[in-house]
Write a protein that holds these residues in place. Sequence first.
Motif, short mmCIF file in Angstrom:
data_model
loop_
_atom_site.label_atom_id
_atom_site.label_comp_id
_atom_site.label_asym_id
_atom_site.label_seq_id
_atom_site.Cartn_x
_atom_site.Cartn_y
_atom_site.Cartn_z
N GLY A 44 8.02 6.75 -4.37
CA GLY A 44 9.34 7.22 -4.01
C GLY A 44 10.34 6.16 -3.63
N ASP A 45 10.68 6.13 -2.34
CA ASP A 45 11.79 5.31 -1.90
C ASP A 45 11.28 3.96 -1.38
N TYR A 46 11.04 3.03 -2.30
CA TYR A 46 10.46 1.77 -1.85
C TYR A 46 11.44 0.93 -1.04
N MET A 47 12.74 1.16 -1.26
CA MET A 47 13.74 0.38 -0.52
C MET A 47 13.62 0.62 0.99
N SER A 48 13.39 1.89 1.38
CA SER A 48 13.33 2.15 2.82
C SER A 48 12.02 1.62 3.41
N ILE A 49 10.96 1.59 2.58
CA ILE A 49 9.69 0.98 3.05
C ILE A 49 9.93 -0.52 3.33
N LEU A 50 10.65 -1.18 2.42
CA LEU A 50 10.92 -2.61 2.61
C LEU A 50 11.84 -2.84 3.80
N ASP A 51 12.85 -1.97 3.94
CA ASP A 51 13.77 -2.11 5.08
C ASP A 51 13.02 -2.04 6.41
N THR A 52 12.05 -1.10 6.49
CA THR A 52 11.27 -0.97 7.73
C THR A 52 10.52 -2.27 8.03
N GLU A 53 9.93 -2.86 6.99
CA GLU A 53 9.17 -4.11 7.20
C GLU A 53 10.09 -5.27 7.57
N LYS A 69 0.84 -1.21 0.00
CA LYS A 69 0.00 0.00 0.00
C LYS A 69 0.86 1.25 0.00
N LYS A 70 1.89 1.24 0.87
CA LYS A 70 2.77 2.42 0.96
C LYS A 70 3.50 2.65 -0.36
N ILE A 71 4.00 1.57 -0.94
CA ILE A 71 4.76 1.72 -2.19
C ILE A 71 3.84 2.26 -3.29
N TYR A 72 2.64 1.70 -3.32
CA TYR A 72 1.71 2.09 -4.37
C TYR A 72 1.33 3.57 -4.24
N LYS A 73 1.19 4.00 -2.97
CA LYS A 73 0.78 5.39 -2.72
C LYS A 73 1.89 6.38 -3.01
N ASN A 74 3.08 6.10 -2.45
CA ASN A 74 4.15 7.08 -2.62
C ASN A 74 5.41 6.45 -3.20
N VAL A 107 13.43 -3.92 -10.38
CA VAL A 107 12.72 -2.68 -10.67
C VAL A 107 13.75 -1.58 -10.81
N GLU A 108 13.78 -0.96 -11.98
CA GLU A 108 14.75 0.13 -12.14
C GLU A 108 14.11 1.48 -11.86
N ASP A 109 12.90 1.61 -12.36
CA ASP A 109 12.31 2.92 -12.35
C ASP A 109 10.83 2.73 -12.04
N TYR A 110 10.49 2.80 -10.74
CA TYR A 110 9.11 2.49 -10.32
C TYR A 110 8.11 3.49 -10.88
N LYS A 111 7.07 2.96 -11.54
CA LYS A 111 5.98 3.83 -11.98
C LYS A 111 4.70 3.24 -11.43
N ASN A 112 3.84 4.12 -10.96
CA ASN A 112 2.67 3.66 -10.26
C ASN A 112 1.60 3.09 -11.20
N ILE A 113 1.85 1.87 -11.73
CA ILE A 113 0.88 1.30 -12.68
C ILE A 113 0.39 -0.04 -12.11
N SER A 114 -0.92 -0.16 -11.98
CA SER A 114 -1.51 -1.34 -11.36
C SER A 114 -1.10 -2.62 -12.10
N GLY A 115 -0.70 -3.63 -11.35
CA GLY A 115 -0.38 -4.94 -11.92
C GLY A 115 1.04 -5.11 -12.39
N GLN A 116 1.81 -4.02 -12.45
CA GLN A 116 3.16 -4.12 -13.03
C GLN A 116 4.22 -4.65 -12.08
N TYR A 117 3.93 -4.59 -10.77
CA TYR A 117 4.95 -4.96 -9.80
C TYR A 117 4.41 -6.00 -8.85
#
Length: 285
Positions: free
Chosen positions: A222-231, A215-220, A256-266
């Motif tokens: 940005g920095d998905y690595m730090s979201i994953l590190d927290t989890e 949910k967090k990654i999808y919303k923002n 993932v090189e360049d995250y774009k907020n597109i449903s189903g892609q990740y």
Amino acid sequence: MLIVSENLSDLRAEVLSWKQNNEVVGFVPTMGNLHEGHLSLISKIRRCGATKTIVSIYVNPKQFGPEEDYSKYPRTLDEDIKLLKKLNVDCVFCPSDKEIYPPNEKNLITTNNPSLMNELCGRQRPGHFYGVLLVVNKLMNIVRPDIAIFGQKDYQQYILIKDMVQQLFTSIDIVLAPIIRENDGLAMSSRNSYLNPDQRSKAVYLYESLVRASKKIYKNAGDYMSILDTEIERLNKDDLNVDYLELRKTDNLSNVEDYKNISGQYILLGAIRLGETRLIDNIIL
Ligand code: AMP
């Protein structure tokens, strides 16, 4: 009537007669100890057009590492057969090791070494996906189905099989089935039976982390690595040893090189260890 076949040539004769009657043969490979997740594959393959259904039950020694749970893997053939009868499955194929790996078989062929075999689950389980692709190839060549179905729970397995079938020009449609979960969200798995009550209550934290992070990654984005590190930190604190928690591209599991907020892609995939038990799960964003 359910045909129980342990023998390769009987099974082939049966499938041949179905094909002569223009039946669409659907194949559901499993290691048995059937649960609702497995059973959902049977309903789905029928919805995909199968008019005859074969379920294989075979605990494949070649996909277990020497320190893994091959010997204690739950084997419940009688109960499994009862369930399959209730669902009007046409045939259950439960071959012996000798049938699948004849003793005189030398220089066992393996498929080439796609790098994906050694990533994610392959990093912690060297040789696992060689064993999986080998047995799936053998089983598909024995059964020669029109359609075969695999669960999203083992998403890396699905991608490797889909690639293999495409590269080898195997004319079988490969279908993906969604993950069936317990009421609290834990993905159903034969290995859940290894968990003691304390471990069972913690096992769902993996799914909860996947939901929260996705949910967090999808919303923002940005920095998905730090979201994953927290989890990862949160799970490790709860004594769930994280093997990996990774965001990948859904179509081929590349990085993932360049995250774009597109449903189903990740897809967000995770594996944890609770004591000796290793559990996996994933969510498509
Ligand atoms: P296994 O017996 O664990 O090798 O699984 C056989 C097939 O069932 C594989 O394609 C798995 O991905 C699928 N499967 C296992 N667990 C589930 C589940 N909870 N939901 C849907 N499919 C599943």
